[in-house]
Design an enzyme around this catalytic site. Sequence first.
Site, PDB file in Angstrom:
ATOM      1  N   TYR A  33       0.650  -1.118   0.200  1.00 18.07           N
ATOM      2  CA  TYR A  33       0.180   0.139   0.684  1.00 18.07           C
ATOM      3  C   TYR A  33       1.193   1.199  -0.180  1.00 18.07           C
ATOM      4  CZ  TYR A  33       0.322   0.969   4.712  1.00 18.07           C
ATOM      5  OH  TYR A  33       1.428   1.430   5.783  1.00 18.07           O
ATOM      6  N   ARG A  52       8.221   4.328  -4.979  1.00 14.74           N
ATOM      7  CA  ARG A  52       8.157   3.447  -3.585  1.00 14.74           C
ATOM      8  C   ARG A  52       7.293   2.264  -3.452  1.00 14.74           C
ATOM      9  NH1 ARG A  52       7.581   5.521   2.497  1.00 14.74           N
ATOM     10  NH2 ARG A  52       5.551   5.636   1.650  1.00 14.74           N
ATOM     11  N   ARG A 100      -8.360 -19.895  -2.430  1.00 18.17           N
ATOM     12  CA  ARG A 100      -7.089 -20.072  -1.321  1.00 18.17           C
ATOM     13  C   ARG A 100      -6.016 -21.274  -1.549  1.00 18.17           C
ATOM     14  NH1 ARG A 100      -4.730 -21.318   3.408  1.00 18.17           N
ATOM     15  NH2 ARG A 100      -4.901 -19.520   4.973  1.00 18.17           N
ATOM     16  N   HIS A 102      -1.687 -21.120  -0.524  1.00 15.81           N
ATOM     17  CA  HIS A 102      -0.784 -20.106  -0.594  1.00 15.81           C
ATOM     18  C   HIS A 102       0.392 -19.613  -1.646  1.00 15.81           C
ATOM     19  CE1 HIS A 102      -0.844 -21.122   3.546  1.00 15.81           C
ATOM     20  NE2 HIS A 102      -0.591 -20.321   4.211  1.00 15.81           N
ATOM     21  N   LYS A 147       6.761  -1.957   2.032  1.00 19.44           N
ATOM     22  CA  LYS A 147       4.972  -1.378   2.170  1.00 19.44           C
ATOM     23  C   LYS A 147       3.557  -2.642   2.307  1.00 19.44           C
ATOM     24  CE  LYS A 147       3.170   3.662   3.585  1.00 19.44           C
ATOM     25  NZ  LYS A 147       3.271   3.180   4.488  1.00 19.44           N
ATOM     26  N   GLU A 180      12.232   2.497  14.400  1.00 22.89           N
ATOM     27  CA  GLU A 180      11.416   3.543  13.906  1.00 22.89           C
ATOM     28  C   GLU A 180       9.699   3.175  14.920  1.00 22.89           C
ATOM     29  OE1 GLU A 180       9.732   2.477  10.078  1.00 22.89           O
ATOM     30  OE2 GLU A 180       9.882   0.353  10.013  1.00 22.89           O
ATOM     31  N   LEU A 205      11.051   0.875   7.359  1.00 24.24           N
ATOM     32  CA  LEU A 205      10.506   1.728   6.142  1.00 24.24           C
ATOM     33  C   LEU A 205      10.830   3.224   5.679  1.00 24.24           C
ATOM     34  CD1 LEU A 205       7.767   1.032   3.753  1.00 24.24           C
ATOM     35  CD2 LEU A 205       7.302   3.109   4.929  1.00 24.24           C
TER      36      LEU A 205
HETATM   37  N1  PLP Z   1       7.561   2.798   9.308  1.00 31.76           N
HETATM   38  C1  PLP Z   1       5.884   3.152   9.041  1.00 31.76           C
HETATM   39  C2  PLP Z   1       6.480   2.224   9.846  1.00 31.76           C
HETATM   40  C3  PLP Z   1       4.964   3.324   8.431  1.00 31.76           C
HETATM   41  O1  PLP Z   1       4.382   2.982   8.105  1.00 31.76           O
HETATM   42  C4  PLP Z   1       4.754   4.694   8.294  1.00 31.76           C
HETATM   43  C5  PLP Z   1       4.156   5.772   7.091  1.00 31.76           C
HETATM   44  O2  PLP Z   1       2.731   4.844   7.063  1.00 31.76           O
HETATM   45  C6  PLP Z   1       6.387   5.312   7.440  1.00 31.76           C
HETATM   46  C7  PLP Z   1       7.899   4.782   8.777  1.00 31.76           C
HETATM   47  C8  PLP Z   1       6.588   6.845   7.170  1.00 31.76           C
HETATM   48  O3  PLP Z   1       6.479   6.626   5.698  1.00 31.76           O
HETATM   49  P1  PLP Z   1       5.940   7.821   5.221  1.00 31.76           P
HETATM   50  O4  PLP Z   1       6.838   8.936   5.367  1.00 31.76           O
HETATM   51  O5  PLP Z   1       6.205   7.603   3.627  1.00 31.76           O
HETATM   52  O6  PLP Z   1       5.123   8.427   5.420  1.00 31.76           O
END
Ligand code: PLP
Length: 284
Positions: A33, A52, A100, A102, A147, A180, A205
């Site tokens: 997403y 991304r 369904r 895997h 993501k 993070e 991320l």
């Molecule tokens: N880290 C995580 C785990 C996130 O879910 C997000 C945003 O959803 C971010 C960092 C920040 O990413 P962005 O600046 O692209 O929104």
Amino acid sequence: MSRIAYVNGRYLPISAPAVPVEDRGLQFADGVYEVVKAVDGRLCDLDRHLDRLERSLNALAIPMPMTRAALVRVLCQTLRRNGLKNAGVYLQIDRGVAPRNHLFPKNTRPSLIVTVRRASFPKAVELAQGVGVITLPDQRWKRCDIKSVSLLANVLAKQQGAEAGCREVWLYDAEGCVTEGSSSNAYIVDQAGRLVTRPLGPEILGGVTRTVVLELARAAGIEVVERPFTVAEAHEACEAFLTSTSSLVLPVTAIDGRPVANGMPGSVSRELLQRYCAHIVSAK
Ligand code: PLP
């Protein structure tokens, strides 16, 4: 105006039953997403988000469901149909619908869902006074650079943070270093005024906001050090803040119930918030 979603070629009321039961996003969280911010009807940092998105899709061997240009048209059209100019645009692509199993299905079209919500930026008081975070062990998988819609560990952490009265949770690894936030990137400013944040890698991320904010910091002459920092360092930091598409640059003024420095946002956080706000109203 009732909310409209784009689902696999159709614009539908958000409440319409639209996703097939055997969609792999639903059954396996087999998808990715993006959340893009619209400011005054313009999608901010769109190319970076789409870059991304393509990286995440490639990592999972899911093809783009349409060309990039067609996808941008869908995003803009969904935004318009919702009658919003300042919004969060959510897009999800998953491996599609198949019985369904895997294993990757053959010849399945990826599913695309787009929804739009009124922007939920931090309140003025949160930006002015900062927010609190707690720290918790990072229980996520080893490819946090993708993501993925598989966000269970993030959901559980965020919920635990909210129950502790905190806006966000900073996650830490086996070495006690902050990776993070549950939905944001994490930063501290050390005693020498250096901005410290975890380097890119599979543990975090690569936030689009992170990329922009680090560019803005360097342009402002702030020294940036991309290295892991410990929870103990965060407790002793001069400043702390977090970034994300929806949280902007949000000062963190308490960590685990302890004030960061004097408990008020510091000058680096305030300057970067100001520069980031200028960026989103002007940048493409
Ligand atoms: N880290 C995580 C785990 C996130 O879910 C997000 C945003 O959803 C971010 C960092 C920040 O990413 P962005 O600046 O692209 O929104």
